[in-house]
Design a protein around this motif. Structure first.
Motif, mmCIF file in Angstrom:
data_model
loop_
_atom_site.group_PDB
_atom_site.id
_atom_site.type_symbol
_atom_site.label_atom_id
_atom_site.label_comp_id
_atom_site.label_asym_id
_atom_site.label_seq_id
_atom_site.Cartn_x
_atom_site.Cartn_y
_atom_site.Cartn_z
ATOM 1 N N UNK A 32 0.840 -1.214 0.000
ATOM 2 C CA UNK A 32 0.000 0.000 0.000
ATOM 3 C C UNK A 32 0.866 1.251 0.000
ATOM 4 N N UNK A 33 1.950 1.235 0.760
ATOM 5 C CA UNK A 33 2.820 2.407 0.828
ATOM 6 C C UNK A 33 3.501 2.678 -0.513
ATOM 7 N N UNK A 34 4.022 1.622 -1.150
ATOM 8 C CA UNK A 34 4.713 1.805 -2.427
ATOM 9 C C UNK A 34 3.739 2.191 -3.539
ATOM 10 N N UNK A 35 2.626 1.456 -3.659
ATOM 11 C CA UNK A 35 1.669 1.740 -4.729
ATOM 12 C C UNK A 35 0.973 3.080 -4.512
ATOM 13 N N UNK A 36 0.602 3.391 -3.256
ATOM 14 C CA UNK A 36 -0.081 4.652 -2.999
ATOM 15 C C UNK A 36 0.815 5.854 -3.219
ATOM 16 N N UNK A 37 2.089 5.753 -2.814
ATOM 17 C CA UNK A 37 3.001 6.869 -3.031
ATOM 18 C C UNK A 37 3.249 7.129 -4.498
ATOM 19 N N UNK A 38 3.457 6.068 -5.280
ATOM 20 C CA UNK A 38 3.697 6.258 -6.716
ATOM 21 C C UNK A 38 2.422 6.721 -7.418
ATOM 22 N N UNK A 39 1.252 6.209 -6.997
ATOM 23 C CA UNK A 39 -0.010 6.637 -7.616
ATOM 24 C C UNK A 39 -0.293 8.104 -7.321
ATOM 25 N N UNK B 96 14.854 0.790 -8.979
ATOM 26 C CA UNK B 96 13.556 0.147 -9.154
ATOM 27 C C UNK B 96 12.374 1.027 -8.753
ATOM 28 N N UNK B 97 12.587 1.885 -7.756
ATOM 29 C CA UNK B 97 11.439 2.639 -7.231
ATOM 30 C C UNK B 97 11.722 4.133 -7.104
ATOM 31 N N UNK B 98 12.769 4.497 -6.365
ATOM 32 C CA UNK B 98 12.978 5.916 -6.083
ATOM 33 C C UNK B 98 13.334 6.708 -7.340
ATOM 34 N N UNK B 99 14.074 6.129 -8.253
ATOM 35 C CA UNK B 99 14.438 6.840 -9.475
ATOM 36 C C UNK B 99 13.232 7.208 -10.330
ATOM 37 N N UNK B 100 12.381 6.232 -10.723
ATOM 38 C CA UNK B 100 11.176 6.600 -11.487
ATOM 39 C C UNK B 100 10.238 7.535 -10.732
ATOM 40 N N UNK B 101 10.128 7.352 -9.411
ATOM 41 C CA UNK B 101 9.240 8.225 -8.638
ATOM 42 C C UNK B 101 9.735 9.660 -8.662
ATOM 43 N N UNK B 102 11.049 9.853 -8.467
ATOM 44 C CA UNK B 102 11.599 11.209 -8.502
ATOM 45 C C UNK B 102 11.534 11.801 -9.903
ATOM 46 N N UNK B 103 11.615 10.964 -10.933
ATOM 47 C CA UNK B 103 11.497 11.463 -12.309
ATOM 48 C C UNK B 103 10.095 12.024 -12.570
ATOM 49 N N UNK B 104 9.056 11.289 -12.165
ATOM 50 C CA UNK B 104 7.682 11.795 -12.320
ATOM 51 C C UNK B 104 7.459 13.054 -11.492
#
Length: 433
Positions: A67-74, A143-151
């Protein structure tokens, strides 16, 4: 959650709901579940004396971490889509249509699910601190922080580009007054393209769009700042731990203190500086992330929802009555306010005919005693049979009068005073000049 219930129950004119707003709120709710679920479950953080539980040993850890990973990226992805929609409307005058709607749904939920699945499969989550499972360090950045920071970076660029365009339009409206140019010509102007839009028209259009979208812009900026702060703190914490693993000499004072004090970590907290992220920074991240739901309610909620809820509850619990007409309802509430006076006695051939309008319908409560006595059956004979003397008003013109009673009595008609042609006996014609 209260906003979603309001959007579901209340009419759209009270909530002004939109699919970008609804999906963004759902993403924030999923993010908050990662912090709410452990509060009720009270999970066991430690697997043994030195190993914490992770997603493979604790199902609650896997669920809260997902939930934390999907909700933060969403939240970041829907913030990006909202920023893109506002940018297209304000800067390029593009009205979002059905294609953008389906594309937004596909990208807004597909991309977070994809990257969250990759992060769970390749990196995993564990109880790194607190009751909430967070992503591990191994391969977390790519895997996670790079794409999230890019968006988040693209969303920030779009927000600043939209803000810069609004400032540019405002400055143009200050130095260019299009009112004089429009008033100098009486012909209608046809400004159909972007190039022909004047400064004042562009300013009014931008002002209207900002007045409608400013709440969404503010909450998107707040969520982006919180998630970016979370990413920076976690990346910094991971880098610090990796530096300690590569150089054990930095941890020598800490390990020596633990050996001397028999493993009592409280006696060695002063030796941990430089080995881990300070606790105030981590607590600030958790507090900010937990407040995202409150910020969403404050900025996306509307004051019109409160009276709408009150009206809905009042109608739901109000006592239901059978259908009664307005006239019947008034009669039942007052009693019997109307009374039909007894019709006049049968008329003989000698008595004059009484019109049907003589039957009076009145309200006894609105009449005084003298009127009721005058309308009593004993007085009806005198009332309907007596002769009423008509007195003509002084200024009445309803009846013809003889010529002698006119205002021109004793005067002769003079065609000169009336500017009319005199009557000619030969032609038999006359009239106005």
């Amino acid at each position: 959650m209260s906003l979603l219930v309001s959007y579901l129950v209340l009419p759209v004119e009270k909530t002004s709901r939109h699919y970008l707003t609804v999906c963004f709120i759902i993403a924030v709710c999923i993010l908050q579940l990662g912090f709410i679920i452990p509060l009720g479950a009270q999970p066991e953080q430690c697997h043994d004396a030195i190993t914490p539980n992770d997603m493979s040993s604790d199902l609650m850890c896997a669920f809260s971490g997902a939930c934390l990973l999907a909700g933060g990226f969403a939240a970041i992805s829907w913030g990006f889509l909202r920023s893109l929609s506002i940018h297209l409307q304000i800067c390029w005058q593009v009205v979002p249509g059905r294609k953008l709607f389906w594309s937004s749904l596909l990208a807004g939920w597909g991309i977070p699910i994809l990257f969250a699945s990759i992060a769970l499969a390749r990196t995993g989550v564990s109880y790194r601190f607190g009751d909430t499972c967070h992503i591990n360090h191994d391969k977390a950045l790519q895997d996670y922080w790079g794409p999230l920071l890019a968006f988040a970076a693209v969303s920030t660029i779009l927000q600043f580009a939209t803000l810069g365009y609004c400032i540019r339009v405002y400055i143009r409206a200050l130095f260019k007054d299009d009112g004089t140019s429009q008033s100098s010509s009486g012909l209608p102007s046809h400004n159909g393209s972007v190039k022909t839009v004047t400064a004042g028209q562009a300013y009014r259009r931008v002002q209207k769009a900002i007045g409608v979208q400013w709440r969404g812009i503010v909450i998107v900026v707040i969520i982006i700042v919180n998630v970016v702060f979370l990413a920076v703190v976690f990346v910094s914490m991971d880098n610090t731990q990796q530096a300690v693993l590569q150089n054990y000499g930095k941890a020598t004072p800490w390990l020596s203190c633990l050996v001397i004090n028999g493993g009592n970590k409280n006696m060695c907290l002063d030796k941990v500086k430089g080995l881990a992220t300070p606790e105030p920074e981590v607590m600030a991240v958790l507090i900010l992330m937990s407040l995202n739901g409150i910020w969403t309610l404050l900025f996306l909620g509307r004051a019109s929802m409160i009276p709408a809820w009150i009206e809905l509850i009042r109608n739901r619990f109000a006592r239901k009555h059978d259908f009664v007409s307005v006239d019947a309802k008034g009669l039942s509430a007052i009693g019997r306010p109307y009374e039909i006076i007894t019709s006049p006695p049968p008329q003989s051939a000698d008595t004059p005919k009484i019109p049907r309008a003589a039957v009076v319908v009145t309200s006894p409560s609105s009449l005084d005693g003298d009127t009721i006595a005058a309308l009593s059956p004993q007085s009806q004979q005198d009332y309907f049979t007596r002769d009423a003397k008509y007195v003509s008003p002084t200024m009445s013109f309803s009846t013809p009068r003889p010529p002698s009673s006119g205002r021109y009595q004793g005067r002769e008609w003079d065609p000169v005073n009336t500017y009319a042609r005199p009557w000619s006996p030969t032609t038999g014609k006359g009239g106005m000049i």
